[in-house]
Enzyme design. Structure first.
Site, PDB file in Angstrom:
ATOM      1  N   LEU A  28       0.856  -1.186   0.000  1.00  0.00           N
ATOM      2  CA  LEU A  28       0.000   0.000   0.000  1.00  0.00           C
ATOM      3  C   LEU A  28       0.890   1.234   0.000  1.00  0.00           C
ATOM      4  CD1 LEU A  28      -3.127   0.214   0.428  1.00  0.00           C
ATOM      5  CD2 LEU A  28      -2.639   0.607   2.842  1.00  0.00           C
ATOM      6  N   HIS A  29       0.804   2.059  -1.035  1.00  0.00           N
ATOM      7  CA  HIS A  29       1.607   3.284  -0.997  1.00  0.00           C
ATOM      8  C   HIS A  29       1.024   4.431  -1.808  1.00  0.00           C
ATOM      9  CE1 HIS A  29       2.942   1.584  -4.813  1.00  0.00           C
ATOM     10  NE2 HIS A  29       3.291   2.798  -5.155  1.00  0.00           N
ATOM     11  N   ARG A  30      -0.080   4.201  -2.527  1.00  0.00           N
ATOM     12  CA  ARG A  30      -0.635   5.280  -3.365  1.00  0.00           C
ATOM     13  C   ARG A  30      -1.088   6.442  -2.497  1.00  0.00           C
ATOM     14  NH1 ARG A  30       0.920   4.514  -8.237  1.00  0.00           N
ATOM     15  NH2 ARG A  30       0.935   2.285  -8.565  1.00  0.00           N
ATOM     16  N   ARG A  51       6.936   5.921   2.491  1.00  0.00           N
ATOM     17  CA  ARG A  51       5.900   6.963   2.655  1.00  0.00           C
ATOM     18  C   ARG A  51       4.746   6.432   3.502  1.00  0.00           C
ATOM     19  NH1 ARG A  51       4.143   8.969  -2.600  1.00  0.00           N
ATOM     20  NH2 ARG A  51       2.817  10.435  -1.520  1.00  0.00           N
ATOM     21  N   ASP A 105      -2.084  -1.808  -4.017  1.00  0.00           N
ATOM     22  CA  ASP A 105      -2.453  -0.697  -4.893  1.00  0.00           C
ATOM     23  C   ASP A 105      -1.346  -0.437  -5.907  1.00  0.00           C
ATOM     24  OD1 ASP A 105      -0.549   0.511  -3.274  1.00  0.00           O
ATOM     25  OD2 ASP A 105      -1.915   2.003  -2.420  1.00  0.00           O
TER      26      ASP A 105
END
Ligand code: UD1
Length: 368
Positions: free
Chosen positions: A206-208, A241, A285
């Site tokens: 998950l990083h979007r 992030r 994602d």
């Protein structure tokens, strides 16, 4: 002899660059390649680990650009890359994928009148809030040669007025790396190290920005993950992030309380391949993971509203669910409840491990 600069900058670029650099090396009588790393990704786990795992020598030229806002990062890459192109005078510059380094590299060449080839051209999510969609659209307008992974990408480019003779359907370059490294990945002990060997587990990435920068969206996803984690452990190698956002949103205590939600550092290429290839289901994602799970026939639940890779849904194992908890949980239950024999996904044409050779063949054919 063609002189080619190959540009990469971020984690998903490296596995696209490696097979191309290797294919050009195999044909060193026809190609001289120079690799450029922009430095968009710089943590050891986001960059060095990939060069090591993919057995790539360090980039010939490192621009050391690092993180910044989109505009500042893109501009910094352009400023640093321009003198390289001016000095090296390549016949072609090849850019891959859809990250800021891709667009920055292509734009420099367009301004200098140097020909650009784009590998992974033509993918469209039709969601212009994604920075990658802008990078794709603009890079494809600039590129002279467009190497596409699937027929839907050709159709997108033709609809945008790109002349057909510039478009070459060559297959999926990332699958070259996947297939050639599966054997080496089997030697990774990541499953044992996490105590998961022989067990059912899920993998999450998950990083979007749409999922992690938006705190409400992140919490909605976490709600769903907690429900899925009641059935099986979820291993979550977290992008830097994402880690930062977990700290800022004070979500760490909630994640740590759940023993089945296992937040770990980002993994290298081989460890990640070994981990997700043994998963019952993957939640992500990412763009590339939708393709990798399709080839390995592992159910993939994509936590986005749209995909630029629709073939992974039509032919592969991918389901698009956005970040609504009910849809995420329903898709995970469906994947976990369905006996493996009932799934009949198939691998898209030309996702066969020979894409780099086809690209090199096209380029050589143009020369001769
Ligand atoms: C980039 C790509 C995205 C790709 C992703 C894979 C763009 C627009 N996005 O997103 O398409 O899916 O890479 O990872 O190019 N950071 C570190 N260390 C690093 C790299 C990043 O700490 O080595 C942190 C920094 O705080 C940085 C943030 O992550 O500001 C975002 O990095 P950036 O390269 O801007 O975008 P990604 O989210 O990684």
């Amino acid at each position: 002899m063609l002189k080619i600069i190959l540009v990469a900058g971020a984690r998903p670029n490296f596995m696209k660059l490696a097979p191309l650099a290797a294919a050009m090396k195999r044909r060193s009588a026809d190609f001289q390649s120079i690799t450029v790393h922009t430095g968009q990704h710089y943590d050891a786990s986001m960059s060095d680990a990939f060069f090591r795992d993919l057995e790539m020598p360090p980039a010939d030229i490192h621009l050391g650009v690092g993180s910044a806002s989109h505009a500042a990062q893109t501009a910094a890459i352009m400023q640093a890359f321009e003198p390289v192109v001016v000095t090296e005078k390549p016949d072609w510059v090849i850019v891959v994928g859809d990250v800021n380094s891709t667009l920055a590299g292509a734009l420099v060449c367009a301004k200098l009148g140097v020909k650009v080839g784009h590998v992974e051209a033509g993918l469209r999510s039709r969601d212009r809030t994604m920075p990658e969609e802008i990078n794709r659209l603009l890079t494809d307008q600039i590129a002279e040669l467009l190497f596409t992974p699937s027929a839907d990408a050709d159709a997108n480019l033709i609809a945008e007025g790109i002349p057909r003779e510039r478009i070459h359907l060559v297959g999926n370059i990332m699958i070259d790396s996947l297939l050639s490294n599966l054997g080496r990945a089997r030697r990774s002990t990541v499953r044992e190290d996490l105590g998961l060997a022989g067990k059912d587990y899920a993998v999450l990435t998950l990083h979007r920005p749409a999922n992690v920068d938006d705190g409400e969206a992140f919490v909605r996803i976490l709600d769903a993950l907690e429900q899925i984690a009641a059935r099986l452990p979820i291993v979550f190698p977290a992008h830097p992030r994402t880690r930062k956002r977990i700290a800022e949103l004070n979500l760490a205590p909630r994640i740590e309380r759940n023993r089945n939600l296992r937040l770990i550092e980002p993994l290298g290429y081989l460890d990640f391949l070994q981990l997700f290839s043994g998963a019952r289901v993957v939640l992500t994602d990412s763009g590339g993971i939708q393709e990798e799970t399709t080839v390995l026939e592992i159910p993939c639940i994509t936590l986005r509203e749209k995909t630029e890779r629709p073939i992974t849904v039509e032919m592969g194992t991918n389901t698009i669910v956005g970040n609504d908890p009910a849809r995420i949980v329903a898709a995970a239950s469906a994947a976990l409840d369905q006996p493996a024999s009932k799934r009949q996904p198939c691998v898209p044409p030309l996702w066969d491990g020979h894409t780099a050779d086809r690209i090199v063949g096209v380029m050589h054919g143009l020369e001769s």
